[in-house]
Design an enzyme around this catalytic site. Structure first.
Site, PDB file in Angstrom:
ATOM      1  N   SER A 132      33.640  -4.051  16.204  1.00 11.67           N
ATOM      2  CA  SER A 132      34.728  -3.146  16.556  1.00 11.67           C
ATOM      3  C   SER A 132      34.192  -1.970  17.356  1.00 11.67           C
ATOM      4  CB  SER A 132      35.336  -2.628  15.255  1.00 11.67           C
ATOM      5  OG  SER A 132      36.198  -1.550  15.512  1.00 11.67           O
ATOM      6  N   TYR A 157      34.991   1.108   6.121  1.00  8.23           N
ATOM      7  CA  TYR A 157      35.273  -0.081   6.933  1.00  8.23           C
ATOM      8  C   TYR A 157      34.370  -0.090   8.167  1.00  8.23           C
ATOM      9  CZ  TYR A 157      37.413  -2.832  10.632  1.00  8.23           C
ATOM     10  OH  TYR A 157      37.599  -3.691  11.681  1.00  8.23           O
ATOM     11  N   LYS A 161      31.079  -2.699   9.573  1.00  7.56           N
ATOM     12  CA  LYS A 161      30.877  -3.330  10.893  1.00  7.56           C
ATOM     13  C   LYS A 161      29.517  -2.938  11.456  1.00  7.56           C
ATOM     14  CE  LYS A 161      34.710  -5.509  11.026  1.00  7.56           C
ATOM     15  NZ  LYS A 161      34.676  -6.943  10.800  1.00  7.56           N
TER      16      LYS A 161
HETATM   17  P1  NAD Z   1      43.356 -10.199   9.433  1.00 12.72           P
HETATM   18  O1  NAD Z   1      43.375  -9.463   8.137  1.00 12.72           O
HETATM   19  O2  NAD Z   1      44.643 -10.688   9.986  1.00 12.72           O
HETATM   20  O3  NAD Z   1      42.335 -11.443   9.332  1.00 12.72           O
HETATM   21  C1  NAD Z   1      41.209 -11.428   8.491  1.00 12.72           C
HETATM   22  C2  NAD Z   1      41.311 -12.654   7.600  1.00 12.72           C
HETATM   23  O4  NAD Z   1      40.179 -12.703   6.732  1.00 12.72           O
HETATM   24  C3  NAD Z   1      42.557 -12.653   6.719  1.00 12.72           C
HETATM   25  O5  NAD Z   1      43.273 -13.857   6.939  1.00 12.72           O
HETATM   26  C4  NAD Z   1      42.015 -12.569   5.300  1.00 12.72           C
HETATM   27  O6  NAD Z   1      42.824 -13.277   4.381  1.00 12.72           O
HETATM   28  C5  NAD Z   1      40.627 -13.154   5.463  1.00 12.72           C
HETATM   29  N1  NAD Z   1      39.621 -12.720   4.481  1.00 12.72           N
HETATM   30  C6  NAD Z   1      39.313 -11.459   4.089  1.00 12.72           C
HETATM   31  N2  NAD Z   1      38.311 -11.480   3.208  1.00 12.72           N
HETATM   32  C7  NAD Z   1      37.974 -12.775   3.027  1.00 12.72           C
HETATM   33  C8  NAD Z   1      37.012 -13.443   2.233  1.00 12.72           C
HETATM   34  N3  NAD Z   1      36.191 -12.785   1.401  1.00 12.72           N
HETATM   35  N4  NAD Z   1      36.923 -14.794   2.303  1.00 12.72           N
HETATM   36  C9  NAD Z   1      37.750 -15.489   3.127  1.00 12.72           C
HETATM   37  N5  NAD Z   1      38.690 -14.919   3.890  1.00 12.72           N
HETATM   38  C10 NAD Z   1      38.790 -13.571   3.837  1.00 12.72           C
HETATM   39  O7  NAD Z   1      42.622  -9.274  10.493  1.00 12.72           O
HETATM   40  P2  NAD Z   1      42.401  -9.473  12.063  1.00 12.72           P
HETATM   41  O8  NAD Z   1      43.088  -8.334  12.739  1.00 12.72           O
HETATM   42  O9  NAD Z   1      42.683 -10.853  12.459  1.00 12.72           O
HETATM   43  O10 NAD Z   1      40.844  -9.166  12.142  1.00 12.72           O
HETATM   44  C11 NAD Z   1      39.870 -10.189  12.204  1.00 12.72           C
HETATM   45  C12 NAD Z   1      38.508  -9.538  12.230  1.00 12.72           C
HETATM   46  O11 NAD Z   1      38.435  -8.666  13.358  1.00 12.72           O
HETATM   47  C13 NAD Z   1      38.204  -8.677  11.005  1.00 12.72           C
HETATM   48  O12 NAD Z   1      36.838  -8.840  10.675  1.00 12.72           O
HETATM   49  C14 NAD Z   1      38.462  -7.273  11.505  1.00 12.72           C
HETATM   50  O13 NAD Z   1      37.721  -6.319  10.795  1.00 12.72           O
HETATM   51  C15 NAD Z   1      38.010  -7.379  12.953  1.00 12.72           C
HETATM   52  N6  NAD Z   1      38.616  -6.365  13.826  1.00 12.72           N
HETATM   53  C16 NAD Z   1      39.974  -6.229  13.846  1.00 12.72           C
HETATM   54  C17 NAD Z   1      40.546  -5.234  14.643  1.00 12.72           C
HETATM   55  C18 NAD Z   1      42.040  -5.027  14.654  1.00 12.72           C
HETATM   56  O14 NAD Z   1      42.477  -3.937  15.029  1.00 12.72           O
HETATM   57  N7  NAD Z   1      42.857  -6.025  14.292  1.00 12.72           N
HETATM   58  C19 NAD Z   1      39.737  -4.381  15.426  1.00 12.72           C
HETATM   59  C20 NAD Z   1      38.352  -4.582  15.400  1.00 12.72           C
HETATM   60  C21 NAD Z   1      37.798  -5.578  14.585  1.00 12.72           C
HETATM   61  N1  UFG Z   2      48.949   6.238  15.663  1.00 12.08           N
HETATM   62  C1  UFG Z   2      50.079   7.037  15.504  1.00 12.08           C
HETATM   63  N2  UFG Z   2      50.974   6.661  14.549  1.00 12.08           N
HETATM   64  C2  UFG Z   2      50.809   5.572  13.747  1.00 12.08           C
HETATM   65  C3  UFG Z   2      49.646   4.769  13.928  1.00 12.08           C
HETATM   66  C4  UFG Z   2      48.723   5.153  14.888  1.00 12.08           C
HETATM   67  O1  UFG Z   2      50.260   8.016  16.206  1.00 12.08           O
HETATM   68  O2  UFG Z   2      51.673   5.306  12.886  1.00 12.08           O
HETATM   69  C5  UFG Z   2      47.991   6.604  16.728  1.00 12.08           C
HETATM   70  C6  UFG Z   2      46.599   6.927  16.210  1.00 12.08           C
HETATM   71  O3  UFG Z   2      46.514   8.294  15.852  1.00 12.08           O
HETATM   72  C7  UFG Z   2      45.738   6.550  17.423  1.00 12.08           C
HETATM   73  C8  UFG Z   2      46.495   5.369  18.058  1.00 12.08           C
HETATM   74  O4  UFG Z   2      47.835   5.477  17.573  1.00 12.08           O
HETATM   75  O5  UFG Z   2      45.723   7.609  18.346  1.00 12.08           O
HETATM   76  C9  UFG Z   2      45.933   4.003  17.665  1.00 12.08           C
HETATM   77  O6  UFG Z   2      45.841   3.931  16.241  1.00 12.08           O
HETATM   78  P1  UFG Z   2      45.594   2.545  15.483  1.00 12.08           P
HETATM   79  O7  UFG Z   2      45.612   2.843  14.013  1.00 12.08           O
HETATM   80  O8  UFG Z   2      46.521   1.505  15.995  1.00 12.08           O
HETATM   81  O9  UFG Z   2      44.152   2.121  15.970  1.00 12.08           O
HETATM   82  P2  UFG Z   2      42.751   2.882  15.850  1.00 12.08           P
HETATM   83  O10 UFG Z   2      42.264   3.131  17.241  1.00 12.08           O
HETATM   84  O11 UFG Z   2      42.799   4.009  14.929  1.00 12.08           O
HETATM   85  O12 UFG Z   2      41.863   1.770  15.124  1.00 12.08           O
HETATM   86  C10 UFG Z   2      41.830   0.415  15.568  1.00 12.08           C
HETATM   87  C11 UFG Z   2      41.610  -0.516  14.380  1.00 12.08           C
HETATM   88  C12 UFG Z   2      40.245  -0.343  13.798  1.00 12.08           C
HETATM   89  C13 UFG Z   2      39.208  -0.449  14.864  1.00 12.08           C
HETATM   90  C14 UFG Z   2      39.503   0.478  16.009  1.00 12.08           C
HETATM   91  C15 UFG Z   2      38.554   0.214  17.141  1.00 12.08           C
HETATM   92  O13 UFG Z   2      42.569  -0.259  13.375  1.00 12.08           O
HETATM   93  O14 UFG Z   2      40.013  -1.379  12.882  1.00 12.08           O
HETATM   94  O15 UFG Z   2      40.827   0.251  16.507  1.00 12.08           O
HETATM   95  O16 UFG Z   2      38.779   1.101  18.178  1.00 12.08           O
HETATM   96  F1  UFG Z   2      38.011  -0.136  14.343  1.00 12.08           F
END
Ligand code: NAD
Ligand code: UFG
Length: 351
Positions: A132, A157, A161
């Site tokens: 991330s 969290y 990562k």
């Molecule tokens: P998500 O929660 O939809 O998918 C993650 C999946 O992992 C879920 O289906 C959950 O049930 C499963 N899981 C969690 N712990 C587990 C375990 N111990 N064993 C087996 N399955 C397990 O989230 P996502 O948005 O699809 O994210 C996927 C990956 O990308 C995650 O590692 C997340 O941290 C990373 N990531 C997501 C974002 C974002 O904003 N969505 C940003 C950066 C990184």
């Molecule tokens: N925001 C609002 N209102 C809300 C939610 C978010 O104003 O209800 C704003 C936040 O303050 C930020 C922007 O929208 O300025 C984006 O916020 P998000 O929560 O959607 O995303 P973040 O950038 O905080 O974090 C996301 C993922 C993290 C990841 C990160 C990487 O949630 O897992 O991007 O850049 F690590």
């Protein structure tokens, strides 16, 4: 290639399944369903039946397995031979991680340690890890290149990562048979254009886009905008939103890192930013959503959210140069597809 997808029932995993099969790969999913529904995998099968490059229903092998369950993982590895693992499984709610740090370290780090141990015992040493942009902390440079030093994370969290990047890099350092690809995602939004799969958050969404779509569908009264006094064009936070289908195709492109003749120019473990390179403010996203979808999004300004930074967007040039990958979708596509998914599935996979 035959790929193991951990967390493959989740938001990014389910979209990656579609792109993998479209590109001619096959996959097996393990997911403990702690934040997802197996319905997503059935829907991926239905999407693939309509894909010209696939053209028939696909039954993707799915195991409701927790990656911390070594015996269950061993069983999956004894049934299939994998060329690589794309490791999505993990807990990802920033606020929850502050309240339950032990659970986050145990699940994300403990789970990954077991996964890589089972992988190496079965001779599979190719892994793509979901990292991330959070590992950059408050970034030293904007746009952020992969050379930018990692920073101080503001929550457990983020530390999972950052630490997992270190652990996987150390593994590779000690054993050159390991190929480790670290993909640093920026802000994934959007949904498959069919509206069949998308983001399905539990409870009140933490992230901006699912919150906006829940306001649009009438589940929440208004959006709280966290701060309008940041040093940005309109005072609200700026992020690099990326369509989840682009993100998914970035994983398919990253599989080429496992080819014997593939070399990264900087010779490091393969680290790539997956973003668009463009920053949009919270209010840009709200206005774009209203314009493209014709739905008003009432909002009010709230205090800043703890741990947020003003601006975060990528320089994605390395992924383009080395993987030939570049994001194709723009913000209008992102808000259109997020809304299409939410409108067709107001209660996510529940109905
Ligand atoms: P998500 O929660 O939809 O998918 C993650 C999946 O992992 C879920 O289906 C959950 O049930 C499963 N899981 C969690 N712990 C587990 C375990 N111990 N064993 C087996 N399955 C397990 O989230 P996502 O948005 O699809 O994210 C996927 C990956 O990308 C995650 O590692 C997340 O941290 C990373 N990531 C997501 C974002 C974002 O904003 N969505 C940003 C950066 C990184
Ligand atoms: N925001 C609002 N209102 C809300 C939610 C978010 O104003 O209800 C704003 C936040 O303050 C930020 C922007 O929208 O300025 C984006 O916020 P998000 O929560 O959607 O995303 P973040 O950038 O905080 O974090 C996301 C993922 C993290 C990841 C990160 C990487 O949630 O897992 O991007 O850049 F690590």
């Amino acid at each position: 290639m035959n790929i193991l997808l951990t967390g493959g029932a989740g938001f990014i995993g389910s979209h990656t399944l579609v792109e993998l099969y479209k590109a001619g790969h096959t996959a097996v999913v393990v997911d403990n369903l702690s934040n997802s529904s197996p319905e997503s995998i059935s829907r991926v099968g239905a999407i693939l039946a309509e894909e010209p490059t696939v053209g028939h229903p696909v039954e993707i092998p799915f195991f409701p397995v927790d990656i911390r369950d070594r015996a269950a993982l061993e069983e999956v590895f004894s049934r299939y031979s994998f060329d690589a693992c794309i490791h999505f499984a993990g807990l990802k709610a920033v606020g929850e991680s502050v309240e339950k740090p032990w659970e986050y370290y145990e699940n994300n780090i403990g789970g990954t340690l077991i996964l890589v141990d089972v992988m190496r015992r079965h001779g599979c040493k190719n892994i793509i890890f979901s990292s991330s942009a959070t590992v950059y902390g408050d970034p030293a440079e904007i746009p952020i290149t992969e050379q930018c030093p990692k920073g101080q994370c503001t929550n457990p969290y983020g530390w999972t990562k950052s630490m997992l990047e270190q652990i996987l890099s150390d593994l590779r350092e000690a054993d050159p048979e390991w190929h480790v690809v670290l993909l640093r995602y920026f802000n994934p939004v959007g949904a498959h254009p069919s509206g069949r799969i998308g983001e399905n958050p539990n409870g009140i969404p933490n992230n901006l886009m699912p919150y906006i779509t829940q306001v649009a569908v009438g589940k929440r009264a208004e959006l709280g905008v966290f701060g309008n006094d940041y040093p940005t064009t309109d005072g609200t936070g700026v992020r690099d939103y990326i369509h989840v289908v682009d993100l998914a195709s970035g994983h398919v492109a990253a599989l080429q890192c496992f080819q014997p003749d593939f070399h990264s120019a900087d010779g490091q473990p393969f680290v790539y930013n997956l973003g668009t390179g463009h920053g949009y403010s919270v209010l840009d996203m709200v206005k774009t959503f209203e314009r493209v979808n014709g739905v008003p999004i009432p909002y009010s300004i709230k205090p800043r959210r703890a741990g947020d930074i003003a601006t975060c967007y990528s320089n994605p040039a390395k992924a383009e140069r080395e993987l030939g990958w570049k994001a194709q979708y723009d913000v209008a596509d992102m808000v259109r597809d997020s809304w299409c998914w939410q409108r067709k599935n107001p209660d996510g996979y529940q109905r």
